[in-house]
Write a protein that holds these residues in place. Sequence first.
Motif, PDB file in Angstrom:
ATOM      1  N   UNK A 115       0.842  -1.194   0.000  1.00 51.39           N
ATOM      2  CA  UNK A 115       0.000   0.000   0.000  1.00 51.39           C
ATOM      3  C   UNK A 115       0.880   1.247   0.000  1.00 51.39           C
ATOM      4  N   UNK A 116       0.271   2.382  -0.388  1.00 51.66           N
ATOM      5  CA  UNK A 116       0.992   3.645  -0.279  1.00 51.66           C
ATOM      6  C   UNK A 116       1.189   3.995   1.191  1.00 51.66           C
ATOM      7  N   UNK A 117       2.236   4.733   1.496  1.00 51.81           N
ATOM      8  CA  UNK A 117       2.472   5.165   2.873  1.00 51.81           C
ATOM      9  C   UNK A 117       1.553   6.328   3.256  1.00 51.81           C
ATOM     10  N   UNK A 118       1.248   7.163   2.284  1.00 53.55           N
ATOM     11  CA  UNK A 118       0.368   8.319   2.461  1.00 53.55           C
ATOM     12  C   UNK A 118      -0.105   8.746   1.080  1.00 53.55           C
ATOM     13  N   UNK A 119      -1.073   9.638   1.031  1.00 49.98           N
ATOM     14  CA  UNK A 119      -1.663  10.033  -0.255  1.00 49.98           C
ATOM     15  C   UNK A 119      -0.658  10.700  -1.185  1.00 49.98           C
TER      16      UNK A 119
ATOM     17  N   UNK B 193      -8.980   1.985  -8.459  1.00 47.59           N
ATOM     18  CA  UNK B 193      -7.597   1.534  -8.405  1.00 47.59           C
ATOM     19  C   UNK B 193      -6.875   2.147  -7.208  1.00 47.59           C
ATOM     20  N   UNK B 194      -7.015   3.474  -7.057  1.00 50.19           N
ATOM     21  CA  UNK B 194      -6.317   4.172  -5.986  1.00 50.19           C
ATOM     22  C   UNK B 194      -6.753   3.667  -4.611  1.00 50.19           C
ATOM     23  N   UNK B 195      -8.050   3.434  -4.437  1.00 49.53           N
ATOM     24  CA  UNK B 195      -8.558   2.950  -3.155  1.00 49.53           C
ATOM     25  C   UNK B 195      -7.951   1.603  -2.795  1.00 49.53           C
ATOM     26  N   UNK B 196      -7.824   0.710  -3.754  1.00 48.14           N
ATOM     27  CA  UNK B 196      -7.259  -0.614  -3.486  1.00 48.14           C
ATOM     28  C   UNK B 196      -5.803  -0.541  -3.046  1.00 48.14           C
TER      29      UNK B 196
ATOM     30  N   UNK C 174      -6.804   7.560  -0.001  1.00 50.39           N
ATOM     31  CA  UNK C 174      -8.077   8.019   0.545  1.00 50.39           C
ATOM     32  C   UNK C 174      -8.875   8.716  -0.542  1.00 50.39           C
ATOM     33  N   UNK C 175     -10.017   8.149  -0.897  1.00 50.99           N
ATOM     34  CA  UNK C 175     -10.887   8.726  -1.922  1.00 50.99           C
ATOM     35  C   UNK C 175     -12.260   8.923  -1.313  1.00 50.99           C
ATOM     36  N   UNK C 176     -12.712  10.157  -1.233  1.00 52.86           N
ATOM     37  CA  UNK C 176     -14.022  10.469  -0.675  1.00 52.86           C
ATOM     38  C   UNK C 176     -15.031  10.483  -1.805  1.00 52.86           C
ATOM     39  N   UNK C 177     -15.775   9.392  -1.952  1.00 52.12           N
ATOM     40  CA  UNK C 177     -16.732   9.286  -3.056  1.00 52.12           C
ATOM     41  C   UNK C 177     -18.085   9.891  -2.722  1.00 52.12           C
ATOM     42  N   UNK C 178     -18.326  10.205  -1.448  1.00 46.70           N
ATOM     43  CA  UNK C 178     -19.595  10.822  -1.046  1.00 46.70           C
ATOM     44  C   UNK C 178     -19.302  12.069  -0.229  1.00 46.70           C
ATOM     45  N   UNK C 179     -18.746  13.081  -0.859  1.00 40.84           N
ATOM     46  CA  UNK C 179     -18.376  14.279  -0.116  1.00 40.84           C
ATOM     47  C   UNK C 179     -19.592  15.041   0.379  1.00 40.84           C
TER      48      UNK C 179
END
Length: 303
Positions: free
Chosen positions: A25-29, A148-151, A155-160
């Motif tokens: 995983x990524x360490x941070x965004x 892809x990024x979420x997996x 952090x992806x906010x799909x319901x802002x």
Amino acid sequence: MVRWSDPRGVADVDVAALLLGENGKVRHDEDFVFYNAPSSVDGAVRLLGKRSAEERAEDRVAVDLEALSDEVGTVVIAASLDSDGSGFGDLGELSVEILDASGTPHARFDVGDAGSETAIVLGELYLRNDEWKFRAVGQGWDSGLAGLATDYGITVDETPDAPADPPVAQVRAVEAHVEVVDTLIARALNEAGMTAKDLDGVAAAAGPGLIGGVMVGLMAGKGVALATGKPFVAVNHLEAHALTARLTAVVAFPFLALLASGGHTQILAVRGVGDYVRLGATMDEAIGEAFDKTAKLLGLPYP
């Protein structure tokens, strides 16, 4: 280098890279390098910009393996599709090729079985036994770049939440950018004694930053590149600020930079081009936004 062809003109391809730790995983965004953040924090991974000719296009990702953090064991090369119902299967060609610093090719992977996917991992550079290797992947997502990024831990906010009113000056800043950008480009060319066709390429800040102003400049730069057939390079907005001092004065590396803009307030150690260390930053609002919001609370008019 990622290459594709689009004979039907159905989509726009964007290339991205993800820097992964030992857990995959990524360490941070900030480990997500894409069109709005075209360079990693340490400058080890950079998007160099798209080039296109007729139905074919390419995008290059520069990876400095020696400059990568010891915490990074994998660099994922991915692509996403901005389209209206089309997938990668609608493209005529899609491939990734690994080149060394001299341009010599070492590996190539042609994606031949894509379908409705709108995001795809083309391949990975990975460290094994102190040696960097490449493997082809070809795994796709129908949920686009966000899936892809979420997996990979982004952090992806799909319901802002409903967006708040933008700070007063942001709205006016966008209007001002639109009003002057064409005149500014024409004046710069005139002072340089050049026309747009004399340019070797076009560069524009692509983020991060206050999205309105960034998008005005980015679209203007892409428009000039498209009209003249010149290569376009997306530049990290904050990196451009950090290096501006060297455009107006003789400043040797390393130097300390206080970056105080509308959307970011940071103290950076600038050790070289693409080599930066963030020493500190505001914990919440940048100074520009704090100033705007305070004025709004006090009922003060703009400006």
